[in-house]
Design an enzyme around this catalytic site. Structure first.
Site, short mmCIF file in Angstrom:
data_model
loop_
_atom_site.label_atom_id
_atom_site.label_comp_id
_atom_site.label_asym_id
_atom_site.label_seq_id
_atom_site.Cartn_x
_atom_site.Cartn_y
_atom_site.Cartn_z
N LYS A 69 0.67 -1.27 0.10
CA LYS A 69 -0.20 -0.01 0.02
C LYS A 69 0.87 1.25 0.06
CE LYS A 69 -2.00 1.64 3.67
NZ LYS A 69 -1.53 3.17 3.82
N ASP A 107 -3.43 4.15 -2.02
CA ASP A 107 -4.58 4.55 -0.99
C ASP A 107 -4.45 6.04 -0.78
OD1 ASP A 107 -6.35 4.59 1.14
OD2 ASP A 107 -4.80 4.00 2.60
N LYS A 135 -7.59 7.46 -1.26
CA LYS A 135 -8.95 7.91 -0.56
C LYS A 135 -9.50 9.40 -1.40
CE LYS A 135 -7.82 6.42 4.07
NZ LYS A 135 -6.58 6.13 3.81
N ASP A 181 -13.20 14.39 -4.64
CA ASP A 181 -13.41 15.35 -5.43
C ASP A 181 -14.63 15.30 -6.16
OD1 ASP A 181 -12.36 17.83 -6.79
OD2 ASP A 181 -10.41 17.27 -6.15
N THR A 189 -10.34 4.19 10.55
CA THR A 189 -10.36 3.47 11.67
C THR A 189 -9.92 4.17 12.94
OG1 THR A 189 -7.99 2.75 10.88
CG2 THR A 189 -9.86 1.22 10.46
N ARG A 244 2.99 -1.25 10.85
CA ARG A 244 4.13 -1.18 11.77
C ARG A 244 4.49 -2.47 12.32
NH1 ARG A 244 2.02 4.28 14.34
NH2 ARG A 244 0.00 3.34 13.37
#
Length: 237
Positions: free
Chosen positions: A35, A62, A64, A67, A126, A217
């Site tokens: 990603k 990614d 998002k 527009d 999230t 991570r």
């Protein structure tokens, strides 16, 4: 849909430079999809995709997108031209924006004779809880808002949605197996929660019906990223 456990895991390259991102991709020899989010894309642009392709990796862009319909449609076409396999669109942009994006993806793939990229609607981040939604004028019930936005995405022709693990079951009940569910907020039992608020272990998320898990991570910050990746694959098995 049925997905091999190694292919279920999408590695989040949440790093500031292509050197760091490509070094991680090179070390993660068993991982397929990576990603690229706002930080890395803003720093390096689409040239990074060619480098990842040279390592035989797939790209999940990614950004998002949110527009006016024509602008998002153009961005989808450009991403496809650069070989992106998956990308995100923010469902809050509305039905017409998503309809045009889905149509553009189908048309571009048909013209190029290549598989269509998966378009995924982002529902509720999230990092947000009910109080956060209420503060910006949305219903405080996270699950209801996710369900509403997922329905809008499906009706508009998107392939799937991005949601937290807590909403997987309600989406599966409502939309069945056809809707692809991509789930961030995944933390193995041996990893810290950090800044995610609605989290779950990989095995729990898959058991509830997630198709893909976005993990950063716990893998990229491990002393041996590939060993951490394989440890999660074993956990899924």
């Amino acid at each position: 849909m049925t997905t091999a456990n190694t292919d279920r895991i999408i590695i989040a390259l949440d790093v500031p430079t292509k050197e760091e991102g490509l070094a991680l991709a090179g070390r993660l020899k068993d991982a397929r999809t990576f990603k690229v989010g706002l930080e890395l894309f803003t720093a390096e642009g689409p040239a990074l995709f060619r480098k990842l392709k040279a390592l035989r990796k797939d790209v999940f862009l990614d950004l998002k997108l949110h527009d006016i319909p024509n602008t998002v449609s153009g961005a989808v076409r450009s991403a496809f031209r650069h070989g992106v396999q998956m990308m995100t669109i923010h469902t809050s942009g509305g039905r017409e924006m998503m309809v045009q994006a889905a149509g553009t993806a189908r048309q571009a793939a048909s013209e190029a004779g290549r598989p269509k990229p998966l378009l995924l609607g982002v529902t509720v981040l999230t990092s947000l809880k009910g109080a956060d939604l209420e503060a910006v004028g949305q219903p405080a019930d996270v699950a209801s808002q996710v369900l509403r936005l997922a329905g809008l995405a499906k009706a508009a022709g998107l392939d799937g949605v991005v949601c937290s693990p807590q909403e997987i079951e309600v989406l599966r009940r409502e939309f069945g197996p056809e809707l692809i569910i991509v789930t961030p907020g995944i933390r193995p039992v041996w990893a810290a929660a950090q800044d995610q608020k609605r989290i779950m272990t990989p095995a729990e998320a898959v058991a509830k019906g997630a198709d893909y898990l976005v993990i950063g991570r716990p893998i990229t910050g491990a002393p041996s990223p590939n060993e951490a990746f394989l440890r999660i694959v074993e956990e899924l098995a």
